[in-house]
Design a protein around this motif. Structure first.
Motif, PDB file in Angstrom:
ATOM      1  N   UNK A 228     -18.970  13.533 -40.459  1.00  0.00           N
ATOM      2  CA  UNK A 228     -19.826  12.520 -39.839  1.00  0.00           C
ATOM      3  C   UNK A 228     -19.002  11.768 -38.803  1.00  0.00           C
ATOM      4  N   UNK A 229     -19.633  11.450 -37.683  1.00  0.00           N
ATOM      5  CA  UNK A 229     -18.931  10.783 -36.586  1.00  0.00           C
ATOM      6  C   UNK A 229     -19.708   9.538 -36.156  1.00  0.00           C
ATOM      7  N   UNK A 230     -19.008   8.416 -36.097  1.00  0.00           N
ATOM      8  CA  UNK A 230     -19.606   7.179 -35.589  1.00  0.00           C
ATOM      9  C   UNK A 230     -18.935   6.847 -34.261  1.00  0.00           C
ATOM     10  N   UNK A 231     -19.756   6.544 -33.261  1.00  0.00           N
ATOM     11  CA  UNK A 231     -19.249   6.292 -31.916  1.00  0.00           C
ATOM     12  C   UNK A 231     -19.346   4.813 -31.568  1.00  0.00           C
ATOM     13  N   UNK A 232     -18.336   4.322 -30.853  1.00  0.00           N
ATOM     14  CA  UNK A 232     -18.403   2.951 -30.362  1.00  0.00           C
ATOM     15  C   UNK A 232     -17.842   2.894 -28.944  1.00  0.00           C
ATOM     16  N   UNK A 233     -18.483   2.114 -28.119  1.00  0.00           N
ATOM     17  CA  UNK A 233     -18.065   1.949 -26.735  1.00  0.00           C
ATOM     18  C   UNK A 233     -16.848   1.036 -26.684  1.00  0.00           C
ATOM     19  N   UNK A 234     -15.813   1.456 -25.943  1.00  0.00           N
ATOM     20  CA  UNK A 234     -14.548   0.692 -25.930  1.00  0.00           C
ATOM     21  C   UNK A 234     -14.099   0.332 -24.512  1.00  0.00           C
ATOM     22  N   UNK A 235     -15.010   0.304 -23.547  1.00  0.00           N
ATOM     23  CA  UNK A 235     -14.629   0.042 -22.158  1.00  0.00           C
ATOM     24  C   UNK A 235     -14.065  -1.366 -21.986  1.00  0.00           C
ATOM     25  N   UNK A 236     -13.086  -1.478 -21.090  1.00  0.00           N
ATOM     26  CA  UNK A 236     -12.474  -2.776 -20.819  1.00  0.00           C
ATOM     27  C   UNK A 236     -12.043  -2.841 -19.358  1.00  0.00           C
ATOM     28  N   UNK A 237     -12.193  -4.001 -18.755  1.00  0.00           N
ATOM     29  CA  UNK A 237     -11.796  -4.168 -17.359  1.00  0.00           C
ATOM     30  C   UNK A 237     -10.283  -4.235 -17.200  1.00  0.00           C
ATOM     31  N   UNK A 238      -9.600  -4.793 -18.189  1.00  0.00           N
ATOM     32  CA  UNK A 238      -8.156  -4.981 -18.085  1.00  0.00           C
ATOM     33  C   UNK A 238      -7.373  -4.074 -19.023  1.00  0.00           C
ATOM     34  N   UNK A 239      -7.823  -3.985 -20.265  1.00  0.00           N
ATOM     35  CA  UNK A 239      -7.096  -3.211 -21.262  1.00  0.00           C
ATOM     36  C   UNK A 239      -7.641  -1.797 -21.332  1.00  0.00           C
ATOM     37  N   UNK A 240      -6.870  -0.910 -21.982  1.00  0.00           N
ATOM     38  CA  UNK A 240      -7.292   0.487 -22.061  1.00  0.00           C
ATOM     39  C   UNK A 240      -8.526   0.642 -22.949  1.00  0.00           C
ATOM     40  N   UNK A 241      -8.575  -0.153 -24.017  1.00  0.00           N
ATOM     41  CA  UNK A 241      -9.729  -0.128 -24.913  1.00  0.00           C
ATOM     42  C   UNK A 241     -10.057  -1.545 -25.356  1.00  0.00           C
ATOM     43  N   UNK A 242     -11.341  -1.798 -25.552  1.00  0.00           N
ATOM     44  CA  UNK A 242     -11.779  -3.016 -26.209  1.00  0.00           C
ATOM     45  C   UNK A 242     -12.111  -2.667 -27.660  1.00  0.00           C
ATOM     46  N   UNK A 243     -11.727  -3.525 -28.597  1.00  0.00           N
ATOM     47  CA  UNK A 243     -11.943  -3.250 -30.015  1.00  0.00           C
ATOM     48  C   UNK A 243     -13.144  -3.999 -30.588  1.00  0.00           C
ATOM     49  N   UNK A 244     -13.852  -4.751 -29.753  1.00  0.00           N
ATOM     50  CA  UNK A 244     -14.950  -5.581 -30.251  1.00  0.00           C
ATOM     51  C   UNK A 244     -16.010  -4.760 -30.969  1.00  0.00           C
ATOM     52  N   UNK A 245     -16.465  -3.676 -30.354  1.00  0.00           N
ATOM     53  CA  UNK A 245     -17.526  -2.880 -30.966  1.00  0.00           C
ATOM     54  C   UNK A 245     -17.030  -2.132 -32.199  1.00  0.00           C
ATOM     55  N   UNK A 246     -15.747  -1.727 -32.206  1.00  0.00           N
ATOM     56  CA  UNK A 246     -15.184  -1.048 -33.375  1.00  0.00           C
ATOM     57  C   UNK A 246     -15.156  -1.988 -34.576  1.00  0.00           C
ATOM     58  N   UNK A 247     -14.751  -3.223 -34.344  1.00  0.00           N
ATOM     59  CA  UNK A 247     -14.713  -4.206 -35.424  1.00  0.00           C
ATOM     60  C   UNK A 247     -16.122  -4.533 -35.923  1.00  0.00           C
ATOM     61  N   UNK A 248     -17.082  -4.600 -35.007  1.00  0.00           N
ATOM     62  CA  UNK A 248     -18.469  -4.856 -35.400  1.00  0.00           C
ATOM     63  C   UNK A 248     -19.027  -3.690 -36.212  1.00  0.00           C
ATOM     64  N   UNK A 249     -18.660  -2.480 -35.823  1.00  0.00           N
ATOM     65  CA  UNK A 249     -19.106  -1.289 -36.554  1.00  0.00           C
ATOM     66  C   UNK A 249     -18.538  -1.284 -37.972  1.00  0.00           C
ATOM     67  N   UNK A 250     -17.303  -1.719 -38.117  1.00  0.00           N
ATOM     68  CA  UNK A 250     -16.673  -1.805 -39.439  1.00  0.00           C
ATOM     69  C   UNK A 250     -17.450  -2.778 -40.329  1.00  0.00           C
ATOM     70  N   UNK A 251     -17.845  -3.912 -39.763  1.00  0.00           N
ATOM     71  CA  UNK A 251     -18.636  -4.878 -40.538  1.00  0.00           C
ATOM     72  C   UNK A 251     -19.955  -4.265 -40.983  1.00  0.00           C
ATOM     73  N   UNK A 252     -20.554  -3.453 -40.121  1.00  0.00           N
ATOM     74  CA  UNK A 252     -21.814  -2.796 -40.455  1.00  0.00           C
ATOM     75  C   UNK A 252     -21.614  -1.811 -41.606  1.00  0.00           C
ATOM     76  N   UNK A 253     -20.532  -1.048 -41.566  1.00  0.00           N
ATOM     77  CA  UNK A 253     -20.225  -0.081 -42.626  1.00  0.00           C
ATOM     78  C   UNK A 253     -20.046  -0.801 -43.962  1.00  0.00           C
ATOM     79  N   UNK A 254     -19.235  -1.859 -43.954  1.00  0.00           N
ATOM     80  CA  UNK A 254     -18.973  -2.603 -45.186  1.00  0.00           C
ATOM     81  C   UNK A 254     -20.247  -3.246 -45.728  1.00  0.00           C
ATOM     82  N   UNK A 255     -21.077  -3.785 -44.845  1.00  0.00           N
ATOM     83  CA  UNK A 255     -22.336  -4.411 -45.264  1.00  0.00           C
ATOM     84  C   UNK A 255     -23.251  -3.393 -45.933  1.00  0.00           C
ATOM     85  N   UNK A 256     -23.323  -2.199 -45.355  1.00  0.00           N
ATOM     86  CA  UNK A 256     -24.161  -1.138 -45.918  1.00  0.00           C
ATOM     87  C   UNK A 256     -23.694  -0.754 -47.316  1.00  0.00           C
TER      88      UNK A 256
END
Length: 284
Positions: A228-256
């Motif tokens: 199973x694969x979960x995708x999250x958008x990590x685009x950032x203007x300054x950094x190589x990746x943004x972790x905001x959506x990854x952290x939000x996805x983790x909260x969703x997994x734990x909540x489920x």
């Protein structure tokens, strides 16, 4: 030799079938350079023989040489530090820039949850529920994501054996050698995809180990091997990746997981409170 430039220069002289191969290489260079001949054939719908013939047109001469040149090409891409340096030199901290930065983070969250594959999500949760032992693997920017996932899963009442940094060679090999058919590896990988992570995934596939992943796109080099694969958008203007959506996805997994098994969560919470109380008495 610049293999990408060579492919572009020869593009108009390629057959329709060869252009399908070229299109895949040009669009997914960072993924194609780590894949096998079978992967290319499956994704492009072109025979392995035709792909080999395509590779022989260029100075690299064969498929292995093509992959090596593609890997050499992506190594020349802008590094995370260079992106930060360039971006910061071209921007100033003002209201329009601040708005753009906020909009990008909001867009990452919007893309992640708007396009979340529900079937893949529930399959991901099911794999976690059925695993005897869970190992979370990260590297570089994904290492703190792996640690946060471990913490959230434990809070949800799920036993996680370890959160591994792929660079810790001995920790990784000892975890793998003792793993069994009921173990589950959660592999997290974002650009630039680490070779060590890709090698680990290939090994897990070779021993038929269970693996799910969190990554940025379906064409990621680790996605094809995952249950199973979960995708999250990590685009950032300054950094190589943004972790905001990854952290939000983790909260969703734990909540489920909490909502799926409230009794397990309640039992673990009660045990946790007893342990805290015992430790408090010991300290006092």
């Amino acid at each position: 030799m610049d293999i990408i430039n060579d492919i572009r220069e020869q593009y108009n002289s390629l057959t329709r079938t060869q252009k399908r191969i070229a299109d895949y290489i040009l669009e997914y260079t960072d993924t194609a350079c780590f894949q096998t001949l079978k992967d290319w054939s499956r994704i492009t719908g072109v025979s392995e023989a035709t792909i080999l013939s395509f590779c022989s047109r260029f100075a690299c001469q064969n498929f292995l040489g093509m992959k090596q040149e593609l890997q050499r090409y992506i190594k020349g891409w802008i590094s995370p530090n260079e992106k930060l340096k360039r971006g910061s030199s071209q921007m100033t901290l003002d209201e329009p820039t601040l708005q753009k930065l906020m909009d990008m983070e909001k867009n990452n969250l919007e893309k992640t949850f708007s396009y979340l594959n529900r079937e893949q999500f529930f399959l991901f949760i099911e794999e976690l529920k059925n695993a005897d032992r869970i190992h979370v693997v990260g590297h570089g920017i994904s290492a703190p994501v792996a640690m946060q996932l471990k913490n959230r899963l434990q809070q949800a009442g799920v036993q996680v054996n370890t959160a591994m940094n792929i660079l810790d060679y001995y920790e990784v090999i000892y975890e793998i050698v003792d793993s069994g058919p009921d173990d589950l590896f959660i592999v997290i990988s974002f650009p630039n995809y680490a070779r060590q992570t890709i090698n680990l995934v290939r090994y897990l596939q070779s021993i038929k180990a269970k693996m799910v992943c969190i990554t940025d796109k379906a064409s990621s080099p680790i996605a094809a091997s995952a249950r199973a694969t979960l995708l999250c958008s990590t685009e950032s203007m300054l950094f190589y990746n943004s972790l905001a959506s990854a952290m939000a996805l983790i909260n969703l997994i734990a909540s489920a997981l909490v909502l799926d098994n409230k009794e397990r969560f309640a039992r673990r919470t009660a045990r946790l409170e007893r342990v805290k109380e015992a430790m408090k008495e010991t300290i006092e």
